[in-house]
Design a protein around this motif. Structure first.
Motif, PDB file in Angstrom:
ATOM      1  N   VAL A 153       0.825  -1.212   0.000  1.00 27.53           N
ATOM      2  CA  VAL A 153       0.000   0.000   0.000  1.00 27.53           C
ATOM      3  C   VAL A 153       0.856   1.259   0.000  1.00 27.53           C
ATOM      4  N   ASP A 157       1.190   4.143  -3.008  1.00 28.43           N
ATOM      5  CA  ASP A 157       0.928   5.580  -2.853  1.00 28.43           C
ATOM      6  C   ASP A 157       2.103   6.424  -3.350  1.00 28.43           C
ATOM      7  N   SER A 220      -2.961  -3.575  -4.522  1.00 28.78           N
ATOM      8  CA  SER A 220      -2.604  -2.238  -4.980  1.00 28.78           C
ATOM      9  C   SER A 220      -3.789  -1.566  -5.665  1.00 28.78           C
ATOM     10  N   SER A 223      -6.391  -0.759  -3.052  1.00 28.55           N
ATOM     11  CA  SER A 223      -5.997   0.395  -2.230  1.00 28.55           C
ATOM     12  C   SER A 223      -6.264   1.701  -2.960  1.00 28.55           C
ATOM     13  N   GLN A 224      -6.028   1.724  -4.263  1.00 26.17           N
ATOM     14  CA  GLN A 224      -6.295   2.937  -5.035  1.00 26.17           C
ATOM     15  C   GLN A 224      -7.791   3.201  -5.144  1.00 26.17           C
ATOM     16  N   ASP A 227      -8.775   4.859  -1.970  1.00 28.00           N
ATOM     17  CA  ASP A 227      -8.415   6.273  -2.008  1.00 28.00           C
ATOM     18  C   ASP A 227      -9.464   7.068  -2.780  1.00 28.00           C
ATOM     19  N   SER A 258      -6.580   4.049   1.788  1.00 29.65           N
ATOM     20  CA  SER A 258      -6.046   2.974   0.952  1.00 29.65           C
ATOM     21  C   SER A 258      -5.816   1.708   1.775  1.00 29.65           C
TER      22      SER A 258
END
Length: 287
Positions: A153, A157, A220, A223-224, A227, A258
């Protein structure tokens, strides 16, 4: 001593926003990694406190001030569930407690003809905290699981930010977060996969490295999406930051949006394969 333009004594320049972000980021990373290493009640308390900070920000974003009875009910229900989590109650009972709390919160909203945003925050904050605490568990498998999650994560970012700034190009979701680009999203996914892979190389693995590369890519992307969800929430209510609890960073939600999404996804994958009590054991050897 030189005078300022307002006639008073000149004030020494304070730290820039970037400096505050770096300092706060380093302090947060040290705290998170420290309690992750310690594990046990320290990490469960950390997860519980994080959830309570999230619900405070969620309720403030969606309802503002002052809080109504509904908001205190939601916060109180989450507090009870977080006490169960901190007390190391069986995972199945903690999840059952969260679902029961959600049913009560949504029922209160329905019968009182109130909005559903506040009880939705109970699930958002509670599931994230439970996922993190249960992934950590009490052995080295849980430690490796969280280090893998953090690396994926955090590198996502960082890579998304720098690749997006360097390359630019088409916007990823201009109506939600105008600054994000497809190049940043792809760069973040690749970076996150590399970050997760590096941790997996040194870990006591229960599955092969290709599985970790695949998982890191999935986490990944998730996590985006987390966000983007928080950006959508803030845009929905015309809020810039979730709060000002963290200098230079805004609020807790701004830092863990995220991570919360990826943690829940990782927990679900592990629970499906190894059971809710030991999700990390699906991927890492117990020690």
């Amino acid at each position: 001593m030189a005078a300022s333009q307002s006639g008073g004594p000149a004030q020494p320049p304070g730290p820039s926003n970037l400096q505050l972000r770096v300092i706060s980021g380093v302090v947060l990373a040290v705290v998170v990694l420290s309690v992750t290493w310690i594990g046990g009640v320290a990490f469960r308390l950390f997860a519980a406190i994080m959830a309570l900070a999230i619900i405070y920000e969620w309720l403030t974003i969606t309802a503002g001030r002052p809080w109504t009875r509904q908001h205190w009910v939601v916060a109180g229900l989450l507090g009870v569930v977080m006490l169960m989590l901190a007390a190391d109650v069986a995972p199945a009972l903690v999840l059952a407690g969260l679902l029961a709390a959600a049913v009560l919160a949504f029922g209160e909203a329905s019968f009182g003809r109130r909005g559903y945003w506040p009880p939705s925050g109970l699930l958002y904050a509670g599931l994230g905290a439970i996922a993190l605490a249960m992934l950590r568990g009490g052995d080295t498998a849980g430690l490796w699981a969280l280090l893998f999650l953090f690396a994926t994560v955090w590198v996502t970012d960082i890579a998304a930010y720098f690749v997006g700034r360097a390359i630019g190009g088409a916007k990823l979701a201009p109506r939600i977060s105008p600054g994000k680009t497809w190049s940043g999203a792809i760069g973040g996914a690749i970076g996150g996969a590399i970050g997760g892979l590096v941790v997996a190389i040194f870990a006591d693995r229960a599955v092969g490295l290709p599985v970790f590369v695949f998982m890191a890519l999935v986490l990944s992307v998730v996590s985006q999406c987390g966000d983007l969800f928080e950006s959508h929430l803030k845009r929905q209510f015309s809020v810039k930051d979730s709060s000002n609890l963290i200098p230079g960073h805004g609020g807790v939600m701004d830092r863990v949006d995220s991570l919360v999404a990826a943690a829940v996804a990782f927990y679900v994958m592990g629970a499906v394969l190894a059971g809710p009590g030991s999700p990390a054991h699906a991927f890492f050897a117990a020690g």
